[in-house]
Scaffold this motif. Structure first.
Motif, PDB file in Angstrom:
ATOM      1  N   TYR A   1     -35.579  24.905   4.839  1.00 32.87           N
ATOM      2  CA  TYR A   1     -36.394  26.051   4.408  1.00 32.87           C
ATOM      3  C   TYR A   1     -35.580  27.175   3.765  1.00 32.87           C
ATOM      4  O   TYR A   1     -36.140  28.007   3.051  1.00 32.87           O
ATOM      5  CB  TYR A   1     -37.174  26.630   5.599  1.00 32.87           C
ATOM      6  N   ASP A   2     -34.276  27.245   3.991  1.00 35.36           N
ATOM      7  CA  ASP A   2     -33.493  28.323   3.400  1.00 35.36           C
ATOM      8  C   ASP A   2     -33.272  28.076   1.913  1.00 35.36           C
ATOM      9  O   ASP A   2     -32.784  27.014   1.505  1.00 35.36           O
ATOM     10  CB  ASP A   2     -32.137  28.452   4.105  1.00 35.36           C
ATOM     11  N   LEU A   3     -33.639  29.047   1.090  1.00 33.89           N
ATOM     12  CA  LEU A   3     -33.606  28.866  -0.354  1.00 33.89           C
ATOM     13  C   LEU A   3     -32.196  28.675  -0.899  1.00 33.89           C
ATOM     14  O   LEU A   3     -31.970  27.854  -1.799  1.00 33.89           O
ATOM     15  CB  LEU A   3     -34.276  30.066  -1.042  1.00 33.89           C
ATOM     16  N   LEU A   4     -31.225  29.426  -0.359  1.00 37.40           N
ATOM     17  CA  LEU A   4     -29.848  29.278  -0.830  1.00 37.40           C
ATOM     18  C   LEU A   4     -29.206  28.019  -0.257  1.00 37.40           C
ATOM     19  O   LEU A   4     -28.505  27.298  -0.974  1.00 37.40           O
ATOM     20  CB  LEU A   4     -29.026  30.513  -0.447  1.00 37.40           C
ATOM     21  N   GLY A   5     -29.443  27.768   1.032  1.00 35.32           N
ATOM     22  CA  GLY A   5     -28.883  26.577   1.657  1.00 35.32           C
ATOM     23  C   GLY A   5     -29.349  25.299   0.990  1.00 35.32           C
ATOM     24  O   GLY A   5     -28.613  24.312   0.896  1.00 35.32           O
ATOM     25  N   ARG A   6     -30.579  25.304   0.475  1.00 29.07           N
ATOM     26  CA  ARG A   6     -31.124  24.129  -0.196  1.00 29.07           C
ATOM     27  C   ARG A   6     -30.394  23.865  -1.505  1.00 29.07           C
ATOM     28  O   ARG A   6     -30.217  22.713  -1.916  1.00 29.07           O
ATOM     29  CB  ARG A   6     -32.616  24.351  -0.454  1.00 29.07           C
ATOM     30  N   ARG A   7     -29.952  24.936  -2.167  1.00 30.43           N
ATOM     31  CA  ARG A   7     -29.298  24.792  -3.470  1.00 30.43           C
ATOM     32  C   ARG A   7     -27.783  24.694  -3.358  1.00 30.43           C
ATOM     33  O   ARG A   7     -27.124  24.157  -4.246  1.00 30.43           O
ATOM     34  CB  ARG A   7     -29.673  25.981  -4.374  1.00 30.43           C
ATOM     35  N   PHE A   8     -27.240  25.235  -2.258  1.00 29.74           N
ATOM     36  CA  PHE A   8     -25.794  25.228  -2.066  1.00 29.74           C
ATOM     37  C   PHE A   8     -25.515  24.925  -0.600  1.00 29.74           C
ATOM     38  O   PHE A   8     -25.434  25.812   0.243  1.00 29.74           O
ATOM     39  CB  PHE A   8     -25.206  26.586  -2.460  1.00 29.74           C
ATOM     40  N   VAL A   9     -25.414  23.635  -0.297  1.00 29.86           N
ATOM     41  CA  VAL A   9     -25.337  23.169   1.089  1.00 29.86           C
ATOM     42  C   VAL A   9     -24.182  23.778   1.881  1.00 29.86           C
ATOM     43  O   VAL A   9     -24.332  24.058   3.081  1.00 29.86           O
ATOM     44  CB  VAL A   9     -25.287  21.621   1.126  1.00 29.86           C
ATOM     45  N   PRO A  10     -23.003  24.017   1.274  1.00 25.39           N
ATOM     46  CA  PRO A  10     -21.923  24.637   2.058  1.00 25.39           C
ATOM     47  C   PRO A  10     -22.329  25.959   2.711  1.00 25.39           C
ATOM     48  O   PRO A  10     -21.796  26.339   3.757  1.00 25.39           O
ATOM     49  CB  PRO A  10     -20.815  24.843   1.021  1.00 25.39           C
ATOM     50  N   TYR A  11     -23.278  26.678   2.116  1.00 24.86           N
ATOM     51  CA  TYR A  11     -23.757  27.933   2.717  1.00 24.86           C
ATOM     52  C   TYR A  11     -24.385  27.671   4.079  1.00 24.86           C
ATOM     53  O   TYR A  11     -24.248  28.482   5.002  1.00 24.86           O
ATOM     54  CB  TYR A  11     -24.762  28.606   1.787  1.00 24.86           C
ATOM     55  N   ALA A  12     -25.065  26.536   4.229  1.00 21.75           N
ATOM     56  CA  ALA A  12     -25.692  26.203   5.504  1.00 21.75           C
ATOM     57  C   ALA A  12     -24.643  26.013   6.596  1.00 21.75           C
ATOM     58  O   ALA A  12     -24.874  26.354   7.764  1.00 21.75           O
ATOM     59  CB  ALA A  12     -26.533  24.939   5.366  1.00 21.75           C
ATOM     60  N   TYR A  13     -23.483  25.474   6.216  1.00 22.22           N
ATOM     61  CA  TYR A  13     -22.404  25.292   7.189  1.00 22.22           C
ATOM     62  C   TYR A  13     -21.708  26.619   7.492  1.00 22.22           C
ATOM     63  O   TYR A  13     -21.232  26.842   8.603  1.00 22.22           O
ATOM     64  CB  TYR A  13     -21.390  24.282   6.657  1.00 22.22           C
ATOM     65  N   ALA A  14     -21.644  27.487   6.485  1.00 19.42           N
ATOM     66  CA  ALA A  14     -20.939  28.760   6.662  1.00 19.42           C
ATOM     67  C   ALA A  14     -21.777  29.794   7.402  1.00 19.42           C
ATOM     68  O   ALA A  14     -21.226  30.706   8.039  1.00 19.42           O
ATOM     69  CB  ALA A  14     -20.540  29.318   5.293  1.00 19.42           C
ATOM     70  N   TYR A  15     -23.093  29.664   7.355  1.00 21.57           N
ATOM     71  CA  TYR A  15     -23.991  30.693   7.890  1.00 21.57           C
ATOM     72  C   TYR A  15     -23.684  31.100   9.332  1.00 21.57           C
ATOM     73  O   TYR A  15     -23.572  32.303   9.623  1.00 21.57           O
ATOM     74  CB  TYR A  15     -25.436  30.229   7.771  1.00 21.57           C
ATOM     75  N   PRO A  16     -23.532  30.160  10.272  1.00 15.64           N
ATOM     76  CA  PRO A  16     -23.277  30.577  11.658  1.00 15.64           C
ATOM     77  C   PRO A  16     -21.989  31.382  11.811  1.00 15.64           C
ATOM     78  O   PRO A  16     -21.927  32.316  12.615  1.00 15.64           O
ATOM     79  CB  PRO A  16     -23.191  29.257  12.430  1.00 15.64           C
TER      80      PRO A  16
ATOM     81  N   PHE B   1     -26.512  40.459   3.058  1.00 14.95           N
ATOM     82  CA  PHE B   1     -26.694  39.252   2.249  1.00 14.95           C
ATOM     83  C   PHE B   1     -27.452  38.173   3.019  1.00 14.95           C
ATOM     84  O   PHE B   1     -28.487  37.681   2.554  1.00 14.95           O
ATOM     85  CB  PHE B   1     -25.333  38.709   1.793  1.00 14.95           C
ATOM     86  N   ILE B   2     -26.941  37.803   4.189  1.00 16.12           N
ATOM     87  CA  ILE B   2     -27.584  36.704   4.920  1.00 16.12           C
ATOM     88  C   ILE B   2     -28.953  37.125   5.450  1.00 16.12           C
ATOM     89  O   ILE B   2     -29.870  36.312   5.546  1.00 16.12           O
ATOM     90  CB  ILE B   2     -26.690  36.163   6.063  1.00 16.12           C
ATOM     91  N   GLY B   3     -29.102  38.416   5.777  1.00 17.77           N
ATOM     92  CA  GLY B   3     -30.392  38.901   6.240  1.00 17.77           C
ATOM     93  C   GLY B   3     -31.435  38.866   5.141  1.00 17.77           C
ATOM     94  O   GLY B   3     -32.584  38.461   5.359  1.00 17.77           O
ATOM     95  N   THR B   4     -31.062  39.280   3.934  1.00 18.57           N
ATOM     96  CA  THR B   4     -32.001  39.298   2.811  1.00 18.57           C
ATOM     97  C   THR B   4     -32.397  37.894   2.387  1.00 18.57           C
ATOM     98  O   THR B   4     -33.584  37.592   2.206  1.00 18.57           O
ATOM     99  CB  THR B   4     -31.383  40.047   1.614  1.00 18.57           C
ATOM    100  N   VAL B   5     -31.408  37.029   2.247  1.00 16.96           N
ATOM    101  CA  VAL B   5     -31.706  35.640   1.871  1.00 16.96           C
ATOM    102  C   VAL B   5     -32.585  34.983   2.936  1.00 16.96           C
ATOM    103  O   VAL B   5     -33.552  34.279   2.622  1.00 16.96           O
ATOM    104  CB  VAL B   5     -30.411  34.832   1.683  1.00 16.96           C
ATOM    105  N   GLY B   6     -32.259  35.245   4.196  1.00 17.65           N
ATOM    106  CA  GLY B   6     -33.039  34.660   5.289  1.00 17.65           C
ATOM    107  C   GLY B   6     -34.466  35.172   5.312  1.00 17.65           C
ATOM    108  O   GLY B   6     -35.416  34.394   5.496  1.00 17.65           O
ATOM    109  N   ALA B   7     -34.645  36.478   5.137  1.00 15.15           N
ATOM    110  CA  ALA B   7     -35.987  37.064   5.166  1.00 15.15           C
ATOM    111  C   ALA B   7     -36.849  36.518   4.033  1.00 15.15           C
ATOM    112  O   ALA B   7     -38.017  36.166   4.236  1.00 15.15           O
ATOM    113  CB  ALA B   7     -35.896  38.586   5.081  1.00 15.15           C
ATOM    114  N   VAL B   8     -36.281  36.447   2.826  1.00 13.40           N
ATOM    115  CA  VAL B   8     -37.020  35.917   1.679  1.00 13.40           C
ATOM    116  C   VAL B   8     -37.378  34.453   1.905  1.00 13.40           C
ATOM    117  O   VAL B   8     -38.510  34.019   1.616  1.00 13.40           O
ATOM    118  CB  VAL B   8     -36.201  36.082   0.384  1.00 13.40           C
ATOM    119  N   SER B   9     -36.446  33.689   2.441  1.00 13.41           N
ATOM    120  CA  SER B   9     -36.678  32.257   2.672  1.00 13.41           C
ATOM    121  C   SER B   9     -37.785  32.034   3.692  1.00 13.41           C
ATOM    122  O   SER B   9     -38.669  31.189   3.491  1.00 13.41           O
ATOM    123  CB  SER B   9     -35.385  31.588   3.150  1.00 13.41           C
TER     124      SER B   9
END
Length: 245
Positions: free
Chosen positions: A148-163, A188-196
């Protein structure tokens, strides 16, 4: 006349069935005298299963009737049985409750009362605990997150870096350290997360699980998940204003 029940459960040198222990405790709490039969070997356990055509132990018998395992026993006594597929906000609410208690305790103990620092600690502690839960299994978290995360879907390394980013921002914010680093991360992570979350829940109207407390949770993606991200944004804005003053 005392109520009696027969309980057959695995009690071996290398394994004692936890559901057997809980079944015995439940029966005793309901006023039963328990005839506790231990299945002490694998062969004995397999023979019992074959004799009674069951696949699992423990098994409880009351008045000659086989009730079943621990869940069946709870159902017989009118107690709730957890649905493994049911969604619940309990995990994330538990995080918020403990974070709030810690923030209040520190404020009273160290600051002699509740202040704006209490709110800062609450948000920082919540972020830290949520990050810790994600870090238990980053692979599983990332798999759910990219759903569901819009950035994580397009750039998978972000999903690993998020935590790691969330944990870093939380630790720094708790001590008001390096705001030049913690503030941009939180914003950054709050805004991307809220939008997603908003897009997935309120635009696409999807009913999916949130990765906010780790990849193995049954927390539904929704208002609480959105609140988590909005709190990060608010914390970042507050610290930005505070640093500018």
């Amino acid at each position: 006349m005392a109520k009696t029940a027969k309980l057959y459960r695995m009690v071996m040198d290398t394994h004692v069935c936890p559901y057997g222990i809980k079944s015995k405790s439940l029966l005793e709490s309901e006023g039963f005298e328990v005839e506790d039969h231990h299945l002490t070997t694998r062969e004995q356990t397999d023979a019992f299963k074959a004799e009674h055509s069951v696949e699992t132990t423990p098994q409880t018998f009351i008045d000659g009737e086989r009730i079943g395992g621990y869940d069946a026993l709870r159902e017989k006594f009118g107690k709730s049985v957890k649905d493994p597929d049911a969604t619940s906000y309990r995990p994330v609410l538990a995080v918020f409750a403990v974070a709030a208690a810690l923030a209040v305790s520190l404020s009273i103990g160290l600051l002699d009362g509740l202040t704006i620092r209490t709110v800062e600690w609450f948000v920082a502690f919540s972020m830290a605990m949520l990050a810790m839960l994600k870090l238990q299994d980053v692979e599983q978290f990332s798999t759910m997150f990219v759903g569901y995360d819009l950035l994580g879907r397009r750039f998978v390394p972000y999903a690993y870096a998020y935590p790691y980013l969330e944990a870093l921002a939380a630790v720094l914010m708790a001590g008001r350290l390096f705001p030049w680093l913690s503030i941009p991360i939180a914003l950054f992570i709050g805004t991307v997360g809220a939008v997603s979350v908003f897009y997935a829940v309120y635009v696409q109207k999807r009913e999916i699980k949130c990765a906010c407390v780790g990849g193995g949770s049954n927390v539904p993606l929704g208002f609480v998940s959105l609140t988590e991200n909005l709190a990060m944004i608010a914390m970042g804005i507050w610290m930005l204003l505070r640093a500018a003053l």
